[in-house]
Scaffold this motif. Structure first.
Motif, mmCIF file in Angstrom:
data_model
loop_
_atom_site.group_PDB
_atom_site.id
_atom_site.type_symbol
_atom_site.label_atom_id
_atom_site.label_comp_id
_atom_site.label_asym_id
_atom_site.label_seq_id
_atom_site.Cartn_x
_atom_site.Cartn_y
_atom_site.Cartn_z
ATOM 1 N N ALA A 73 69.659 -13.554 -116.082
ATOM 2 C CA ALA A 73 69.153 -12.363 -116.769
ATOM 3 C C ALA A 73 67.880 -12.654 -117.556
ATOM 4 O O ALA A 73 67.096 -11.752 -117.817
ATOM 5 N N ASN A 74 67.663 -13.909 -117.905
ATOM 6 C CA ASN A 74 66.505 -14.261 -118.734
ATOM 7 C C ASN A 74 65.391 -14.972 -117.981
ATOM 8 O O ASN A 74 64.425 -15.399 -118.579
ATOM 9 N N VAL A 75 65.531 -15.096 -116.663
ATOM 10 C CA VAL A 75 64.515 -15.760 -115.855
ATOM 11 C C VAL A 75 63.812 -14.716 -115.002
ATOM 12 O O VAL A 75 64.460 -13.914 -114.329
ATOM 13 N N LYS A 76 62.503 -14.748 -115.024
ATOM 14 C CA LYS A 76 61.732 -13.783 -114.248
ATOM 15 C C LYS A 76 61.915 -14.041 -112.754
ATOM 16 O O LYS A 76 61.886 -15.184 -112.307
ATOM 17 N N GLY A 77 62.124 -12.974 -111.983
ATOM 18 C CA GLY A 77 62.318 -13.097 -110.540
ATOM 19 C C GLY A 77 63.610 -13.788 -110.178
ATOM 20 O O GLY A 77 63.660 -14.611 -109.264
ATOM 21 N N SER A 78 64.668 -13.462 -110.879
ATOM 22 C CA SER A 78 65.939 -14.163 -110.689
ATOM 23 C C SER A 78 66.939 -13.383 -109.842
ATOM 24 O O SER A 78 68.141 -13.560 -109.980
#
Length: 148
Positions: A73-78
């Motif tokens: 949820a906190n990583v871009k493009g995950s």
């Protein structure tokens, strides 16, 4: 259940005086002297059922996999992480339930998934993945009972 309570918040209840105590000791809290004289804690530990190793491992893997959803949820493009969480949850549950799925194990897995999901806040990223697995297990449970 003791193991599941370790991963959820269902092991505690509110009692008078703004206290939170384990559920099994709540009836004794009104009278501290009587609790001190009793052997309630020793009896509860003695009577606790041993947890099946496979159920303990499943519960631990579910909690660990749910933690990955927080990272996703906190990583871009995950998007791949999120799909991986759902796939891993399904694989762990399917391995526990067996082929063909055994009704007892489907019920145990459903309870474990539901308790872990219920202990999470509504906006928790792992809750959606766990709820979808609980729904899948509920459908499987219905199919198994219809086939019987």
């Amino acid at each position: 259940m003791v193991l599941i309570n370790g991963y959820t918040r269902f092991g505690m209840v509110d009692v008078p005086g703004d206290l939170e105590v384990p559920w099994w000791i709540a009836p004794h809290v009104r009278d501290f002297a009587s609790l001190a004289k009793s052997s309630a804690v020793t009896e509860a530990q003695r009577e606790a059922a041993e947890v099946e190793p496979a159920l303990a491992a499943l519960t631990q893997r579910l909690a660990q996999t749910a933690a990955v959803a927080h990272v996703a949820a906190n990583v871009k493009g995950s998007e791949g992480f999120a799909a991986g969480v759902s796939a891993t949850l399904a694989a762990d549950i399917d391995e526990f339930c067996g082929t063909p799925p055994r009704p007892k194990h489907v019920n145990q897995a459903g309870l474990a998934v539901s308790l872990i999901a219920a202990s999470l806040p509504a906006n928790d990223p792992a809750k959606a993945a766990l709820v979808s697995q609980a729904e899948r297990l509920q459908n499987l449970r219905g199919k198994l009972s219809a086939a019987a």
